[in-house]
Design an enzyme around this catalytic site. Structure first.
Site, mmCIF file in Angstrom:
data_model
loop_
_atom_site.group_PDB
_atom_site.id
_atom_site.type_symbol
_atom_site.label_atom_id
_atom_site.label_comp_id
_atom_site.label_asym_id
_atom_site.label_seq_id
_atom_site.Cartn_x
_atom_site.Cartn_y
_atom_site.Cartn_z
ATOM 1 N N ARG A 60 -0.726 9.164 -9.947
ATOM 2 C CA ARG A 60 -0.745 7.930 -9.141
ATOM 3 C C ARG A 60 -0.111 6.764 -9.885
ATOM 4 O O ARG A 60 0.537 5.904 -9.298
ATOM 5 C CB ARG A 60 -2.199 7.561 -8.795
ATOM 6 N N THR A 90 -10.549 -7.446 -5.909
ATOM 7 C CA THR A 90 -11.820 -7.420 -6.646
ATOM 8 C C THR A 90 -12.462 -6.027 -6.521
ATOM 9 O O THR A 90 -13.279 -5.655 -7.353
ATOM 10 C CB THR A 90 -12.784 -8.497 -6.090
ATOM 11 N N GLU A 91 -12.061 -5.268 -5.492
ATOM 12 C CA GLU A 91 -12.619 -3.916 -5.299
ATOM 13 C C GLU A 91 -11.856 -2.863 -6.115
ATOM 14 O O GLU A 91 -12.356 -1.755 -6.338
ATOM 15 C CB GLU A 91 -12.567 -3.509 -3.814
ATOM 16 N N ASN A 92 -10.643 -3.181 -6.556
ATOM 17 C CA ASN A 92 -9.821 -2.188 -7.255
ATOM 18 C C ASN A 92 -10.381 -1.797 -8.633
ATOM 19 O O ASN A 92 -9.964 -0.793 -9.217
ATOM 20 C CB ASN A 92 -8.367 -2.666 -7.410
ATOM 21 N N ASN A 107 1.297 3.411 -2.960
ATOM 22 C CA ASN A 107 1.825 3.860 -4.258
ATOM 23 C C ASN A 107 1.295 5.241 -4.646
ATOM 24 O O ASN A 107 2.042 6.100 -5.128
ATOM 25 C CB ASN A 107 1.421 2.880 -5.369
ATOM 26 N N SER A 112 -8.007 -5.731 4.853
ATOM 27 C CA SER A 112 -8.572 -5.423 3.531
ATOM 28 C C SER A 112 -8.891 -6.656 2.680
ATOM 29 O O SER A 112 -8.537 -6.715 1.496
ATOM 30 C CB SER A 112 -7.633 -4.489 2.759
ATOM 31 N N ASP A 127 0.830 -1.213 0.000
ATOM 32 C CA ASP A 127 0.000 0.000 0.000
ATOM 33 C C ASP A 127 0.863 1.262 0.000
ATOM 34 O O ASP A 127 1.961 1.265 0.559
ATOM 35 C CB ASP A 127 -0.899 -0.025 1.249
HETATM 36 C C1 FPP Z 1 -1.931 0.101 -3.336
HETATM 37 O O1 FPP Z 1 -1.503 1.444 -3.323
HETATM 38 C C2 FPP Z 1 -1.427 -0.563 -4.529
HETATM 39 C C3 FPP Z 1 -2.185 -1.161 -5.496
HETATM 40 C C4 FPP Z 1 -3.661 -1.240 -5.445
HETATM 41 C C5 FPP Z 1 -1.585 -1.738 -6.725
HETATM 42 C C6 FPP Z 1 -0.330 -2.546 -6.541
HETATM 43 C C7 FPP Z 1 0.276 -2.739 -7.864
HETATM 44 C C8 FPP Z 1 1.599 -2.700 -8.146
HETATM 45 C C9 FPP Z 1 2.646 -2.554 -7.127
HETATM 46 C C10 FPP Z 1 2.055 -2.779 -9.566
HETATM 47 C C11 FPP Z 1 2.058 -4.097 -10.240
HETATM 48 C C12 FPP Z 1 2.459 -5.249 -9.402
HETATM 49 C C13 FPP Z 1 3.272 -6.264 -9.742
HETATM 50 C C14 FPP Z 1 3.312 -7.443 -8.840
HETATM 51 C C15 FPP Z 1 4.147 -6.263 -10.936
HETATM 52 P P1 FPP Z 1 -2.588 2.620 -3.427
HETATM 53 O O2 FPP Z 1 -2.744 2.979 -4.857
HETATM 54 O O3 FPP Z 1 -3.842 2.207 -2.741
HETATM 55 O O4 FPP Z 1 -1.840 3.766 -2.659
HETATM 56 P P2 FPP Z 1 -2.499 4.918 -1.771
HETATM 57 O O5 FPP Z 1 -3.125 4.229 -0.585
HETATM 58 O O6 FPP Z 1 -1.339 5.764 -1.410
HETATM 59 O O7 FPP Z 1 -3.510 5.606 -2.640
#
Ligand code: FPP
Length: 246
Positions: free
Chosen positions: A39, A72-74, A28, A200, A26
């Site tokens: 993002r 599944t929620e993403n 990113n 989650s 979490d």
């Molecule tokens: C959560 O951060 C991250 C995700 C929902 C996506 C994760 C995907 C990757 C790391 C890329 C691809 C993966 C691989 C295995 C190659 P967020 O976006 O919810 O961050 P925030 O809470 O700061 O908004």
């Protein structure tokens, strides 16, 4: 740091590397926002962080790494963000197809792959095929995954088998075989980056006895040194599985 390989797990008084580590990657989006970037840039650096962490796990003797890449929620996220994550996964799977044999890394996808783009499904089938010939570290990527949905589909599949074979008595071991994670031992350590302290809908059945480690570090900044810190914290825990200290 005194770490030994997971093969030595269970020897009295010895520090050991968790056999299976699960990660909620979490932070990113916040990582990107802090830098004035979209993002999607955070996800790209997050994918790099995953690569480094997977190799580090393999090198220190972790046997399984399971990461939550897309729930599944993403799907509720903006279309361009979903598209970017899917493209990154496609890029990663393509690279994996070319390198996993050399890198000695097996891969499995946990989740409802039928809901993914046919091209991704084809790549997943290829990584499954290649993995059959590899013996060693395994990365599990949770894609279109939800913990409750996983348990429900397992219950449905068990019910179908039971109607054909009513002798099939239900035990925890048998039920585990109906989950996406069939054959994979439960996680010893569950890490969540990005400061939130919740599960989650991730590996709800499998984390029954996992040790939890929460850190404010955002996923793109989660380095091998951060992983070593999480393992050091894990090594100080007293795992009793509901029993008492020996
Ligand atoms: C959560 O951060 C991250 C995700 C929902 C996506 C994760 C995907 C990757 C790391 C890329 C691809 C993966 C691989 C295995 C190659 P967020 O976006 O919810 O961050 P925030 O809470 O700061 O908004």
């Amino acid at each position: 740091m005194a770490i030994t390989t997971s093969q030595q797990t269970g020897k009295a008084g010895e520090l050991y590397v968790p056999r299976h580590i699960a990660v909620i990657m979490d932070g990113n989006g916040r990582w990107a926002k802090k830098r004035g970037l979209p993002r999607t840039a955070g996800h790209a650096v997050g994918a790099e962080a995953f690569r480094k962490i997977a190799l580090h796990c393999r090198d220190i003797g972790v046997e399984y790494l399971t990461v939550y890449a897309f729930s599944t929620e993403n799907w509720k996220r903006p279309e361009d963000e979903v598209g970017t994550i899917m493209r990154l996964l496609g890029k990663y799977l393509q690279e994996a197809i070319e390198t996993m044999e050399r890198e000695k890394m097996k891969m499995r996808i946990f989740g409802d792959v039928t809901g993914l783009h046919p091209e991704l499904q084809g790549m997943i089938a290829k990584t499954n095929e290649i993995s059959r010939h590899i013996d060693g570290f395994q990365a599990n990527i949770c894609l279109n995954y939800g913990g409750r949905a996983e348990i429900l589909q397992a219950a449905q599949r068990y019910a179908e088998d039971y109607s054909r074979d009513p002798e099939k008595a239900l035990t925890e071991e048998l039920f585990s075989d109906y989950l996406y994670s069939s054959g994979v031992p439960d996680p010893d350590l569950m890490i969540r980056t990005g400061g939130e302290q919740r599960i989650s809908n991730f590996l709800l059945w499998q984390c029954a006895y996992a040790e939890f480690y929460f850190t404010d570090v955002l996923w793109p900044d989660f380095s091998p040194a951060e992983l070593d810190r999480a393992i050091a914290a894990f090594q100080k825990r007293d795992r009793r599985y509901g029993g008492v200290k020996a």
